[in-house]
Motif scaffolding. Structure first.
Motif, short mmCIF file in Angstrom:
data_model
loop_
_atom_site.label_atom_id
_atom_site.label_comp_id
_atom_site.label_asym_id
_atom_site.label_seq_id
_atom_site.Cartn_x
_atom_site.Cartn_y
_atom_site.Cartn_z
N PHE A 1 -29.97 56.15 -157.41
CA PHE A 1 -30.58 55.75 -156.15
C PHE A 1 -30.76 54.24 -156.13
O PHE A 1 -31.46 53.68 -156.96
N VAL A 2 -30.12 53.58 -155.15
CA VAL A 2 -30.24 52.14 -154.93
C VAL A 2 -31.19 51.99 -153.74
O VAL A 2 -30.81 52.24 -152.60
N ILE A 3 -32.45 51.63 -154.00
CA ILE A 3 -33.50 51.74 -152.99
C ILE A 3 -33.80 50.42 -152.29
O ILE A 3 -34.25 49.44 -152.91
N ASP A 4 -33.54 50.38 -151.00
CA ASP A 4 -33.98 49.33 -150.09
C ASP A 4 -33.62 47.90 -150.51
O ASP A 4 -34.41 46.97 -150.31
N ILE A 5 -32.44 47.71 -151.07
CA ILE A 5 -32.02 46.33 -151.36
C ILE A 5 -31.37 45.81 -150.08
O ILE A 5 -30.16 45.92 -149.87
N GLN A 6 -32.23 45.31 -149.20
CA GLN A 6 -31.86 44.91 -147.84
C GLN A 6 -32.11 43.42 -147.64
O GLN A 6 -32.90 42.81 -148.36
N ASN A 7 -31.43 42.84 -146.65
CA ASN A 7 -31.51 41.41 -146.42
C ASN A 7 -32.93 40.87 -146.31
O ASN A 7 -33.26 39.84 -146.88
N ASP A 8 -33.81 41.58 -145.59
CA ASP A 8 -35.18 41.12 -145.40
C ASP A 8 -35.89 40.92 -146.74
O ASP A 8 -36.63 39.96 -146.91
N LYS B 1 -37.80 37.09 -148.61
CA LYS B 1 -37.37 37.81 -149.82
C LYS B 1 -38.46 37.81 -150.89
O LYS B 1 -39.32 36.92 -150.93
N ILE B 2 -38.40 38.82 -151.77
CA ILE B 2 -39.34 38.92 -152.87
C ILE B 2 -39.07 37.79 -153.88
O ILE B 2 -37.96 37.26 -153.93
N PRO C 1 -39.56 48.39 -134.13
CA PRO C 1 -39.79 46.95 -133.96
C PRO C 1 -41.27 46.56 -134.07
O PRO C 1 -41.57 45.49 -134.61
N GLU C 2 -42.16 47.42 -133.62
CA GLU C 2 -43.58 47.08 -133.69
C GLU C 2 -44.15 47.20 -135.12
O GLU C 2 -45.25 46.73 -135.39
N ASN C 3 -43.38 47.80 -136.03
CA ASN C 3 -43.86 47.99 -137.40
C ASN C 3 -43.26 47.03 -138.41
O ASN C 3 -43.69 47.02 -139.56
N GLY C 4 -42.22 46.29 -138.03
CA GLY C 4 -41.61 45.36 -138.99
C GLY C 4 -40.25 44.88 -138.55
O GLY C 4 -39.82 45.12 -137.42
N THR C 5 -39.57 44.22 -139.48
CA THR C 5 -38.30 43.57 -139.15
C THR C 5 -37.07 44.41 -139.45
O THR C 5 -35.98 44.09 -138.99
N MET C 6 -37.22 45.49 -140.24
CA MET C 6 -36.04 46.26 -140.64
C MET C 6 -35.69 47.32 -139.58
O MET C 6 -35.77 48.52 -139.81
N PRO D 1 -31.96 41.80 -140.82
CA PRO D 1 -32.89 42.10 -141.91
C PRO D 1 -32.73 43.52 -142.47
O PRO D 1 -32.95 43.75 -143.66
N TRP D 2 -32.30 44.46 -141.66
CA TRP D 2 -32.13 45.87 -142.03
C TRP D 2 -30.89 46.11 -142.88
O TRP D 2 -30.82 47.05 -143.66
#
Length: 191
Positions: free
Chosen positions: A6-13, A21-22, A66-71, A77-78
């Motif tokens: 499982f490759v979890i949420d490695i997304q642009n944002d 970014k983290i 959209p109201e909950n975040g950028t992804m 970002p998604w």
């Protein structure tokens, strides 16, 4: 029996955008590239009858309103940093809307078990959110779970640096029965 990576949420944002970014994004991108490359080689070798328990790579992609975040689905970002190879039967994309991939996809556990998968090997972003929740969800669904140390991370939070949070997550998951193994050890085992 077999394993799913499982490759979890490695997304642009979280992994590439300089403004969001983290802190350890470059380490996650670098280790992720090596892990996925080794996993693909192991899957290819398996087709040629060499021993590997790895059966599939699942790319998990978080999305939000959209109201909950950028992804937001379709936004930059998604987008995933690492994507499944189109048409490759051993790779697939799984979207999610909650921290736990299994909670967002109620039929996923049964589907994986029907494919004789009994182990989930996980890494990605964010350690204490979607990575930890997905590992716990996999345990609850009856899978053996392995978390790849050095290949998951998060933001600094509550006065703690990200690497301290990573270790805390590993300790919590280990106490629940998750195996915590360095990503390098897993990759060496696939070689």
């Amino acid at each position: 029996m077999a394993a799913a990576l499982f490759v979890i949420d490695i997304q642009n944002d979280l992994a590439t955008d300089p403004s969001s970014k983290i802190p350890h994004a470059s380490r996650i991108r670098s280790s992720g590239e090596k892990i996925i490359s080794a996993a693909r080689a192991a899957l290819q070798a398996q087709e040629n009858n060499t021993a590997s328990r790895l059966k599939t790579i699942i790319f998990v992609q978080h999305e939000e309103a959209p109201e909950n975040g950028t992804m937001v689905r379709g936004s930059d970002p998604w987008k995933l940093v690492f994507e499944p190879i189109p048409g490759e039967a051993t790779e697939r994309l799984v979207p999610k809307w909650t921290r736990d991939t299994f909670d967002s996809n109620p039929g996923l556990a049964a589907e994986l078990k029907a494919s004789e998968i009994d182990e989930i090997i996980a890494f990605g972003i964010q350690s204490e959110c979607c990575v930890e929740s997905t590992c716990s969800g996999a345990l609850a669904a009856g899978f053996t779970v392995t978390l790849l140390s050095g290949a998951h991370s998060t933001y600094d939070s509550d006065g703690k640096p990200a690497d301290v949070i990573e270790r805390e997550v590993e300790e919590r998951l280990s106490s629940q029965g998750v195996k915590v193994v360095s990503w390098e050890e897993i990759v060496a085992g696939w070689a």
